[in-house]
Design an enzyme around this catalytic site. Structure first.
Site, PDB file in Angstrom:
ATOM      1  N   ASN A 146       0.801  -1.236   0.000  1.00 20.88           N
ATOM      2  CA  ASN A 146       0.000   0.000   0.000  1.00 20.88           C
ATOM      3  C   ASN A 146       0.833   1.286   0.000  1.00 20.88           C
ATOM      4  OD1 ASN A 146       0.730  -0.700   2.609  1.00 20.88           O
ATOM      5  ND2 ASN A 146      -1.090   0.172   3.535  1.00 20.88           N
ATOM      6  N   GLU A 240       3.962  -5.217  12.333  1.00 20.63           N
ATOM      7  CA  GLU A 240       3.022  -4.105  12.136  1.00 20.63           C
ATOM      8  C   GLU A 240       1.886  -4.630  11.296  1.00 20.63           C
ATOM      9  OE1 GLU A 240       4.181  -1.516  14.541  1.00 20.63           O
ATOM     10  OE2 GLU A 240       2.577  -0.981  13.172  1.00 20.63           O
ATOM     11  N   CYS A 274      -3.097   1.405   6.797  1.00 25.66           N
ATOM     12  CA  CYS A 274      -3.301   0.631   8.024  1.00 25.66           C
ATOM     13  C   CYS A 274      -4.008   1.464   9.086  1.00 25.66           C
ATOM     14  CB  CYS A 274      -1.965   0.118   8.544  1.00 25.66           C
ATOM     15  SG  CYS A 274      -0.743   1.406   8.740  1.00 25.66           S
TER      16      CYS A 274
HETATM   17  P1  NAD Z   1      -0.011  -9.452   3.275  1.00 21.79           P
HETATM   18  O1  NAD Z   1      -0.011  -9.922   4.676  1.00 21.79           O
HETATM   19  O2  NAD Z   1      -0.829 -10.200   2.277  1.00 21.79           O
HETATM   20  O3  NAD Z   1       1.476  -9.435   2.680  1.00 21.79           O
HETATM   21  C1  NAD Z   1       2.513  -8.729   3.283  1.00 21.79           C
HETATM   22  C2  NAD Z   1       3.838  -9.321   2.847  1.00 21.79           C
HETATM   23  O4  NAD Z   1       3.941 -10.656   3.324  1.00 21.79           O
HETATM   24  C3  NAD Z   1       4.042  -9.389   1.338  1.00 21.79           C
HETATM   25  O5  NAD Z   1       5.363  -9.000   1.043  1.00 21.79           O
HETATM   26  C4  NAD Z   1       3.815 -10.859   1.029  1.00 21.79           C
HETATM   27  O6  NAD Z   1       4.538 -11.319  -0.091  1.00 21.79           O
HETATM   28  C5  NAD Z   1       4.348 -11.542   2.273  1.00 21.79           C
HETATM   29  N1  NAD Z   1       3.754 -12.865   2.546  1.00 21.79           N
HETATM   30  C6  NAD Z   1       2.590 -13.373   2.089  1.00 21.79           C
HETATM   31  N2  NAD Z   1       2.374 -14.610   2.610  1.00 21.79           N
HETATM   32  C7  NAD Z   1       3.425 -14.877   3.416  1.00 21.79           C
HETATM   33  C8  NAD Z   1       3.778 -15.979   4.258  1.00 21.79           C
HETATM   34  N3  NAD Z   1       2.996 -17.051   4.378  1.00 21.79           N
HETATM   35  N4  NAD Z   1       4.918 -15.895   4.960  1.00 21.79           N
HETATM   36  C9  NAD Z   1       5.713 -14.804   4.874  1.00 21.79           C
HETATM   37  N5  NAD Z   1       5.436 -13.740   4.104  1.00 21.79           N
HETATM   38  C10 NAD Z   1       4.301 -13.761   3.380  1.00 21.79           C
HETATM   39  O7  NAD Z   1      -0.434  -7.914   3.336  1.00 21.79           O
HETATM   40  P2  NAD Z   1      -0.713  -6.929   2.128  1.00 21.79           P
HETATM   41  O8  NAD Z   1      -2.011  -7.350   1.489  1.00 21.79           O
HETATM   42  O9  NAD Z   1       0.493  -6.808   1.285  1.00 21.79           O
HETATM   43  O10 NAD Z   1      -0.907  -5.534   2.892  1.00 21.79           O
HETATM   44  C11 NAD Z   1      -2.110  -5.140   3.477  1.00 21.79           C
HETATM   45  C12 NAD Z   1      -2.107  -5.383   4.967  1.00 21.79           C
HETATM   46  O11 NAD Z   1      -0.986  -4.749   5.558  1.00 21.79           O
HETATM   47  C13 NAD Z   1      -3.312  -4.790   5.668  1.00 21.79           C
HETATM   48  O12 NAD Z   1      -3.807  -5.691   6.638  1.00 21.79           O
HETATM   49  C14 NAD Z   1      -2.759  -3.559   6.364  1.00 21.79           C
HETATM   50  O13 NAD Z   1      -3.489  -3.120   7.469  1.00 21.79           O
HETATM   51  C15 NAD Z   1      -1.389  -4.011   6.715  1.00 21.79           C
HETATM   52  N6  NAD Z   1      -0.504  -2.872   6.939  1.00 21.79           N
HETATM   53  C16 NAD Z   1      -0.170  -2.529   8.220  1.00 21.79           C
HETATM   54  C17 NAD Z   1       0.629  -1.411   8.461  1.00 21.79           C
HETATM   55  C18 NAD Z   1       1.011  -0.996   9.874  1.00 21.79           C
HETATM   56  O14 NAD Z   1       1.884  -0.153  10.035  1.00 21.79           O
HETATM   57  N7  NAD Z   1       0.381  -1.541  10.896  1.00 21.79           N
HETATM   58  C19 NAD Z   1       1.085  -0.655   7.384  1.00 21.79           C
HETATM   59  C20 NAD Z   1       0.709  -1.011   6.114  1.00 21.79           C
HETATM   60  C21 NAD Z   1      -0.080  -2.130   5.897  1.00 21.79           C
END
Ligand code: NAD
Length: 505
Positions: A146, A240, A274
């Site tokens: 994002n 996070e 987020c």
């Molecule tokens: P996601 O959890 O689908 O993916 C995040 C990352 O994890 C990607 O790089 C992905 O390739 C990797 N990944 C996927 N499956 C995995 C596994 N089994 N093991 C290890 N790594 C894996 O999240 P997204 O769809 O990319 O992002 C959206 C989410 O991120 C939302 O829930 C949002 O709230 C959260 N987010 C949180 C913050 C914060 O600061 N709290 C900031 C931005 C986004």
């Protein structure tokens, strides 16, 4: 519509703009088997990086900040192409990173300097106690899509400043921006302590297996998997995760201000933030006024990528479907959509900005993370009800409270179970780089960045205890007489009990 790219090791893929379907660029995925070699290279380079000391590293980071500043337009252009963001949304990322870097280059020497600690009892002050902050050699950063600049560098800058090498695994949906950020690191003459691993789950797992610390940003479900994988080698993690941030509008709020904030907080980056405003609780006496102001503002929004628009596309069709499901579920259970309520016909993954009323906690839009341009608003009878509903969530990232009485709003803030609260504003805690930012409950573990904590989290603590003089060392050794030892233990007991005895009276 766009979908997640197929990720096949040893292959390359075309990344498409989710707003138009046009080609944004090509990426070559990393073979998971190569990650061990990449991590070994980083590990070798890290020794010299640590040895430069905070001052030496700050100079390198400062040069990188200058590169980022000078290449802002190029970065933002690519961000728009890769994510379908509006230009105003894309323009938020580099300045935030510059602010963080500027803060750390000024403060890192002090934050990482060894601490001298006094002895617990005066007679033990024959020892000089020093706590050193030593970097974890390789930090794996796993990032979401994002905010491809902010979510990568918010963490990478802190880890690099601490003296670690960084292995960055960007989201497979936004790999191109990360390539440009790495090019900038190299072009600014920095050493090879930053590398990329491009790919999806398998590459992520290889990053976890080859790192000494994992900083993960993403969904709570994936965060749990990351922690499980890291536990195999007892690798520490900082997570996070997702959020369902509430906003509370008290009856003495500046309603116009609250409405402007709610609309921006919910629609900024198409709701894919987020810490976006995901649900609002409004005291009944100002509810109608607030809803009218919100609807008026939302009707004025322009949706589309690039220049002249307020917010852009959702990242892919999957994200549109989640938003659609939440809105349809709410309407089926009795909610009303005062604006939007459907995906936009035509090219690109767009969803109309949607204000929902008559909502309650039986609906997914109030309990699950939507991550789309929706703003569900619920009328409440009392502050207690607002606080209870705000806390009725598995998430606890951040929140907002609106009231003209700032002290009253601050008192409400301290009843909310989350990592950060903004009074009469939204999202602004993210800009407060001097304080830690992190979530509670399923929104995270550990603070992400901010303050000296944001650097020390990447360090192992090494305590060195040295004699002030060589007199009196070795009190417990076998070569000392049992009588002397007894005398010493009696004296220690007496001295250690002086304060507790006084306080226990
Ligand atoms: P996601 O959890 O689908 O993916 C995040 C990352 O994890 C990607 O790089 C992905 O390739 C990797 N990944 C996927 N499956 C995995 C596994 N089994 N093991 C290890 N790594 C894996 O999240 P997204 O769809 O990319 O992002 C959206 C989410 O991120 C939302 O829930 C949002 O709230 C959260 N987010 C949180 C913050 C914060 O600061 N709290 C900031 C931005 C986004």
């Amino acid at each position: 519509m766009t979908a997640t790219p197929e990720v096949d090791a040893r292959d390359s893929s075309t990344i498409r703009n989710p707003a138009t379907g046009a080609v944004a660029g090509q990426v070559r995925w990393t073979d998971p088997a190569d990650v061990t070699r990449i991590a070994a290279g980083l590990r070798a380079a890290q020794t010299d990086w640590e040895a430069r000391g905070a001052k030496g590293r700050a100079k390198v980071l400062a040069r990188y900040a200058v590169w980022l500043g000078e290449h802002r337009a190029e970065i933002e252009d690519l961000l728009i192409k890769e994510t379908g963001k509006s230009a105003v949304d894309a323009a938020q990322e580099v300045p935030l990173i510059l602010m963080i870097t500027s803060y750390y280059v000024r403060t890192m020497e002090k934050a990482l300097a060894p601490d001298s600690r006094p002895a617990a009892l005066p007679f033990l002050s024959i020892k000089k106690i020093t706590v050193h902050y030593r970097p974890r050699p390789v930090v794996g950063i796993i990032a979401p899509w994002n905010y491809p600049v902010a979510n990568a560098l918010m963490d990478a800058i802190g880890a690099l400043a601490a003296g670690c090498a960084v292995l960055l695994k960007p989201s497979e949906r936004t790999p191109l921006t990360a390539e440009l950020l790495l090019r900038g690191w190299q072009d600014s003459g920095a050493p090879e302590v930053l590398a990329l691993a491009q790919g999806a789950r398998e590459v992520s797992e290889a990053v976890i297996d080859n790192s000494d610390f994992i900083q993960f940003t993403g969904s709570s479900a994936t965060g749990a998997k990351v922690m499980e994988r890291a536990a195999r080698r007892l690798t520490p993690v900082s997570l996070e995760l997702g959020g369902k941030d509430p906003m509370i509008v008290l009856e003495d709020a500046d309603v116009e201000l609250a409405a402007h904030a709610a609309v921006w907080g919910a629609m900024f980056n198409a709701g894919q933030t987020c810490v976006s405003v995901e649900r609002v609780y409004v005291l009944e006496s100002v509810y109608d006024q607030f809803v009218d102001a919100v609807v008026r503002d939302v009707k004025n929004l322009k949706m589309g990528a690039g220049e002249g628009n307020d917010f852009g596309a959702l990242i892919d069709d999957g994200q549109v479907s989640v938003t659609e499901r939440h809105v349809e579920d709410a309407i089926a259970k009795g909610a009303k959509a005062l604006t939007g309520g459907e995906r936009r016909n035509g090219p690109g993954s767009f969803y109309e900005p949607t204000v929902l009323v008559d909502v309650d906690h039986s609906m997914a839009c109030m309990t699950e993370e939507t991550f789309g341009p929706t703003l569900p608003i619920m009328k409440v009878k009392s502050v207690e009800e607002a606080v209870r509903l705000a806390n009725d969530s598995p998430y606890g990232l951040s929140a907002a409270v609106f009231s003209k009485d700032v002290d009253r709003a601050k008192a409400v803030a301290l009843q909310l179970d989350c990592g950060g609260v903004n009074v009469n504003d939204v999202i602004s805690n993210l800009m407060c780089t001097t304080a830690p930012m992190g979530g509670w409950k399923t929104s995270g573990i550990g603070a992400r960045f901010g303050g000296p904590e944001g650097l020390r989290k990447y360090c192992r603590v090494e305590t060195v205890v040295a004699p002030r003089t060589n007199v009196g060392a070795g009190g417990n050794y076998y070569n000392n007489s049992p009588k002397a030892l007894k005398r010493m233990n009696t004296m220690m007991t007496k001295l250690a009990l002086i304060r507790p005895r006084r306080m226990a009276k």
